[in-house]
Design a protein around this motif. Sequence first.
Motif, PDB file in Angstrom:
ATOM      1  N   THR A  55     -12.412   6.374 -16.623  1.00 47.83           N
ATOM      2  CA  THR A  55     -11.188   4.719 -16.474  1.00 47.83           C
ATOM      3  C   THR A  55     -12.540   3.815 -15.879  1.00 47.83           C
ATOM      4  O   THR A  55     -13.561   4.298 -15.142  1.00 47.83           O
ATOM      5  CB  THR A  55     -10.230   4.886 -15.225  1.00 47.83           C
ATOM      6  OG1 THR A  55     -10.686   5.160 -13.844  1.00 47.83           O
ATOM      7  CG2 THR A  55      -9.237   6.272 -15.215  1.00 47.83           C
ATOM      8  N   TYR A  56     -11.728   2.468 -15.651  1.00 48.59           N
ATOM      9  CA  TYR A  56     -12.952   1.672 -16.061  1.00 48.59           C
ATOM     10  C   TYR A  56     -13.548   1.456 -13.895  1.00 48.59           C
ATOM     11  O   TYR A  56     -14.605   1.580 -13.888  1.00 48.59           O
ATOM     12  CB  TYR A  56     -11.953   0.146 -15.977  1.00 48.59           C
ATOM     13  CG  TYR A  56     -12.085  -0.112 -17.401  1.00 48.59           C
ATOM     14  CD1 TYR A  56     -13.464   0.160 -18.524  1.00 48.59           C
ATOM     15  CD2 TYR A  56     -10.780  -0.532 -17.899  1.00 48.59           C
ATOM     16  CE1 TYR A  56     -13.202   0.408 -19.634  1.00 48.59           C
ATOM     17  CE2 TYR A  56     -11.087  -0.609 -19.187  1.00 48.59           C
ATOM     18  CZ  TYR A  56     -12.403  -0.731 -19.895  1.00 48.59           C
ATOM     19  OH  TYR A  56     -11.409  -0.418 -21.143  1.00 48.59           O
ATOM     20  N   GLU A  57     -13.027   2.599 -13.185  1.00 49.62           N
ATOM     21  CA  GLU A  57     -13.413   2.361 -11.927  1.00 49.62           C
ATOM     22  C   GLU A  57     -13.944   4.252 -11.162  1.00 49.62           C
ATOM     23  O   GLU A  57     -14.112   3.933 -10.905  1.00 49.62           O
ATOM     24  CB  GLU A  57     -11.815   2.627 -10.856  1.00 49.62           C
ATOM     25  CG  GLU A  57     -11.394   0.891 -11.292  1.00 49.62           C
ATOM     26  CD  GLU A  57     -10.123   0.323 -12.102  1.00 49.62           C
ATOM     27  OE1 GLU A  57     -10.130   1.749 -12.819  1.00 49.62           O
ATOM     28  OE2 GLU A  57     -10.428  -1.179 -12.363  1.00 49.62           O
ATOM     29  N   LYS A  93      -1.792   3.344 -22.716  1.00 49.25           N
ATOM     30  CA  LYS A  93      -1.933   2.722 -21.703  1.00 49.25           C
ATOM     31  C   LYS A  93      -0.763   2.493 -20.660  1.00 49.25           C
ATOM     32  O   LYS A  93      -1.120   1.572 -19.635  1.00 49.25           O
ATOM     33  CB  LYS A  93      -1.847   0.991 -22.977  1.00 49.25           C
ATOM     34  CG  LYS A  93      -2.538   0.176 -22.195  1.00 49.25           C
ATOM     35  CD  LYS A  93      -4.410  -0.087 -22.173  1.00 49.25           C
ATOM     36  CE  LYS A  93      -4.902  -0.541 -21.948  1.00 49.25           C
ATOM     37  NZ  LYS A  93      -6.366  -1.141 -21.399  1.00 49.25           N
ATOM     38  N   ASN A  98      -5.592   1.232 -17.118  1.00 54.70           N
ATOM     39  CA  ASN A  98      -7.389   1.643 -16.762  1.00 54.70           C
ATOM     40  C   ASN A  98      -7.878   2.428 -17.765  1.00 54.70           C
ATOM     41  O   ASN A  98      -8.706   3.020 -17.324  1.00 54.70           O
ATOM     42  CB  ASN A  98      -7.482   1.422 -15.527  1.00 54.70           C
ATOM     43  CG  ASN A  98      -7.364   2.255 -13.859  1.00 54.70           C
ATOM     44  OD1 ASN A  98      -6.286   3.084 -14.750  1.00 54.70           O
ATOM     45  ND2 ASN A  98      -7.904   1.916 -13.731  1.00 54.70           N
ATOM     46  N   TYR A  99      -7.726   3.417 -18.206  1.00 54.98           N
ATOM     47  CA  TYR A  99      -8.532   3.689 -19.287  1.00 54.98           C
ATOM     48  C   TYR A  99      -9.607   3.159 -19.901  1.00 54.98           C
ATOM     49  O   TYR A  99      -9.348   2.307 -20.387  1.00 54.98           O
ATOM     50  CB  TYR A  99      -7.588   5.379 -19.488  1.00 54.98           C
ATOM     51  CG  TYR A  99      -7.341   4.994 -21.261  1.00 54.98           C
ATOM     52  CD1 TYR A  99      -8.197   5.130 -22.574  1.00 54.98           C
ATOM     53  CD2 TYR A  99      -6.456   3.880 -21.210  1.00 54.98           C
ATOM     54  CE1 TYR A  99      -7.659   4.564 -23.424  1.00 54.98           C
ATOM     55  CE2 TYR A  99      -5.376   3.787 -22.487  1.00 54.98           C
ATOM     56  CZ  TYR A  99      -6.497   3.745 -23.894  1.00 54.98           C
ATOM     57  OH  TYR A  99      -5.985   3.933 -25.211  1.00 54.98           O
ATOM     58  N   ASP A 100     -10.604   3.742 -19.704  1.00 49.76           N
ATOM     59  CA  ASP A 100     -11.646   3.194 -20.392  1.00 49.76           C
ATOM     60  C   ASP A 100     -11.606   3.427 -22.250  1.00 49.76           C
ATOM     61  O   ASP A 100     -11.999   4.541 -22.812  1.00 49.76           O
ATOM     62  CB  ASP A 100     -12.818   4.192 -19.537  1.00 49.76           C
ATOM     63  CG  ASP A 100     -14.276   4.120 -20.436  1.00 49.76           C
ATOM     64  OD1 ASP A 100     -14.485   2.593 -21.292  1.00 49.76           O
ATOM     65  OD2 ASP A 100     -15.591   3.561 -20.042  1.00 49.76           O
TER      66      ASP A 100
END
Length: 161
Positions: A55-57, A93, A98-100
């Motif tokens: 994820t982006y985090e 989604k 927030n998946y990369d």
Amino acid sequence: MNLEKILAISGKPGLYILKVQTRSGFVAESLADGKKITVNLKSNVSLLSEISIYTYEGEKPLSEIMQTIADKENKGDALSHKAENAKLMEYFKVILPNYDEDRVYPSDIKKILNWYGILQSKGLLNDDAPATAEEPSAPAVEEVNEEATEKPAKKAKAKKE
């Protein structure tokens, strides 16, 4: 959701349950047909409990994603892993907003949805479900209880005079 003994074996379709560890590898049972196979240590094996999605985090464990899908679908069927890539990405989604998208490919999403379908059909999505469909297997490496291995003290024999 307990994914600790669920395996994905490279080159073999479907998912497997770890049954017994041996010197040269282990024995696994197919969730699809119940056949047992031996897998050597050179095989590329992944425990589902060790898989995470970018994820982006950071990274999110697969068990949490499976739980999110189960909650969304009320433990029912999810979108087919054979759907078009655009539909798969749109569905994922919703599951993990927030998946990369640069590091998570449609093939990864297909794999996750396929695994979800297998686990869902076998009833292994419950929070309290055992790692096997029948009964939990013994641990791969047994712990030795020190108290049980101590030898009892010999009784002193009384001398006859």
